[in-house]
Design a protein around this motif. Structure first.
Motif, mmCIF file in Angstrom:
data_model
loop_
_atom_site.group_PDB
_atom_site.id
_atom_site.type_symbol
_atom_site.label_atom_id
_atom_site.label_comp_id
_atom_site.label_asym_id
_atom_site.label_seq_id
_atom_site.Cartn_x
_atom_site.Cartn_y
_atom_site.Cartn_z
ATOM 1 N N GLU A 15 24.551 -6.619 -5.185
ATOM 2 C CA GLU A 15 23.401 -6.616 -6.098
ATOM 3 C C GLU A 15 22.261 -5.772 -5.532
ATOM 4 O O GLU A 15 21.437 -5.267 -6.291
ATOM 5 C CB GLU A 15 22.885 -8.041 -6.341
ATOM 6 N N TRP A 16 22.200 -5.619 -4.212
ATOM 7 C CA TRP A 16 21.091 -4.931 -3.570
ATOM 8 C C TRP A 16 21.503 -3.649 -2.853
ATOM 9 O O TRP A 16 20.647 -2.928 -2.341
ATOM 10 C CB TRP A 16 20.404 -5.850 -2.572
ATOM 11 N N PHE A 17 22.808 -3.359 -2.795
ATOM 12 C CA PHE A 17 23.307 -2.216 -2.036
ATOM 13 C C PHE A 17 24.406 -1.492 -2.799
ATOM 14 O O PHE A 17 25.181 -2.114 -3.508
ATOM 15 C CB PHE A 17 23.868 -2.668 -0.674
ATOM 16 N N THR A 18 24.481 -0.190 -2.603
ATOM 17 C CA THR A 18 25.584 0.630 -3.104
ATOM 18 C C THR A 18 26.410 1.036 -1.900
ATOM 19 O O THR A 18 25.854 1.528 -0.906
ATOM 20 C CB THR A 18 25.045 1.894 -3.812
ATOM 21 N N THR A 49 20.483 1.217 0.027
ATOM 22 C CA THR A 49 19.869 0.054 -0.609
ATOM 23 C C THR A 49 19.552 0.388 -2.062
ATOM 24 O O THR A 49 19.542 1.560 -2.460
ATOM 25 C CB THR A 49 18.537 -0.326 0.081
ATOM 26 N N ALA A 50 19.222 -0.642 -2.815
ATOM 27 C CA ALA A 50 18.598 -0.456 -4.125
ATOM 28 C C ALA A 50 17.109 -0.201 -3.877
ATOM 29 O O ALA A 50 16.608 -0.342 -2.751
ATOM 30 C CB ALA A 50 18.788 -1.703 -4.978
ATOM 31 N N TRP A 94 13.789 3.223 -0.913
ATOM 32 C CA TRP A 94 15.188 2.938 -0.600
ATOM 33 C C TRP A 94 15.527 3.673 0.694
ATOM 34 O O TRP A 94 14.813 4.588 1.106
ATOM 35 C CB TRP A 94 16.135 3.337 -1.743
ATOM 36 N N TRP A 120 13.480 -6.858 -5.098
ATOM 37 C CA TRP A 120 14.563 -5.895 -5.352
ATOM 38 C C TRP A 120 14.528 -5.377 -6.778
ATOM 39 O O TRP A 120 14.277 -6.125 -7.715
ATOM 40 C CB TRP A 120 15.912 -6.551 -5.071
ATOM 41 N N HIS A 123 19.434 -0.231 -8.795
ATOM 42 C CA HIS A 123 20.202 0.574 -7.850
ATOM 43 C C HIS A 123 19.732 2.022 -7.904
ATOM 44 O O HIS A 123 19.311 2.516 -8.952
ATOM 45 C CB HIS A 123 21.698 0.522 -8.190
ATOM 46 N N THR A 125 20.372 5.695 -8.295
ATOM 47 C CA THR A 125 21.439 6.423 -8.974
ATOM 48 C C THR A 125 21.971 7.531 -8.067
ATOM 49 O O THR A 125 21.308 7.950 -7.111
ATOM 50 C CB THR A 125 20.934 7.061 -10.283
ATOM 51 N N TYR A 129 19.902 9.830 -5.346
ATOM 52 C CA TYR A 129 20.396 9.935 -3.984
ATOM 53 C C TYR A 129 20.589 11.406 -3.575
ATOM 54 O O TYR A 129 20.275 11.784 -2.455
ATOM 55 C CB TYR A 129 21.702 9.159 -3.868
#
Length: 132
Positions: A15-18, A49-50, A94, A120, A123, A125, A129
Motif C-alpha cells: 500500500e505504501w511501496f512499489t 515509496t509512495a 518520495w 501516506w 503511489h 507513477t 519516477y
C-alpha cells in the motif's frame, strides 16, 4: 544500558511501496518522553515509496547504492552512498532506488505525541519516477 534483541526483517506493505522493499527496525521510542525511530531500509532496483510526508520531518542517510528522491513540485535528485537527505516537516516526497541499483538507507524520524509517523498518499507513477 540494554542490548536490544534484533527484530526480524519485514517486507514493507505494498500500500505504501512499489517494488520489493525490506525494513530492519533499528530504534523505536521506549518511553513516553522519546519520539525518535530509525530503520534500515533496503530497496530493490526501481523500488520506491509512495508519496508521503512526516509531521516532524525525516532524515535519510544513504548507506549503499544510488537513491532517487523528489519533493512535490521539485526535480528528481540522484543521491549516493555517504550523502544525507532531509525532508522538513510536512513536505510531501518520495524516495527509492535507481532503476539499475539496489539502495539501502538509514531512515530517522520522530512521531508526535499521540500522532502518526507519516501521512501516506498515492503511489509514485512510472512517469514521475522516470522524470529526471
Amino acid at each position: 544500558m540494554d542490548v536490544v534483541p534484533t527484530p526480524p526483517t519485514v517486507k514493507n506493505p505494498p500500500e505504501w511501496f512499489t517494488g520489493n522493499v525490506w525494513l530492519d527496525p533499528v530504534a523505536a521510542p521506549r518511553d513516553a518522553e522519546q519520539r525518535m525511530s530509525a530503520g534500515l531500509v533496503r530497496f530493490a532496483p526501481g523500488a520506491r515509496t509512495a508519496w508521503h510526508s512526516h509531521p516532524l520531518g525525516q532524515t535519510l542517510r544513504i548507506i549503499e547504492g544510488t537513491a532517487l528522491v523528489q519533493a512535490r513540485g521539485g526535480a528528481v535528485v540522484e543521491v549516493h552512498a555517504g550523502q544525507t537527505v532531509y525532508s522538513p516537516p510536512g513536505e510531501e516526497h518520495w524516495h527509492g532506488a535507481a532503476p539499475d541499483s539496489f539502495m539501502t538507507h538509514l531512515a530517522l524520524w520522530e512521531t508526535p505525541d499521540g500522532g502518526e509517523s507519516a501521512s501516506w498518499g498515492a503511489h509514485v507513477t512510472d512517469e514521475e519516477y522516470r522524470a529526471r
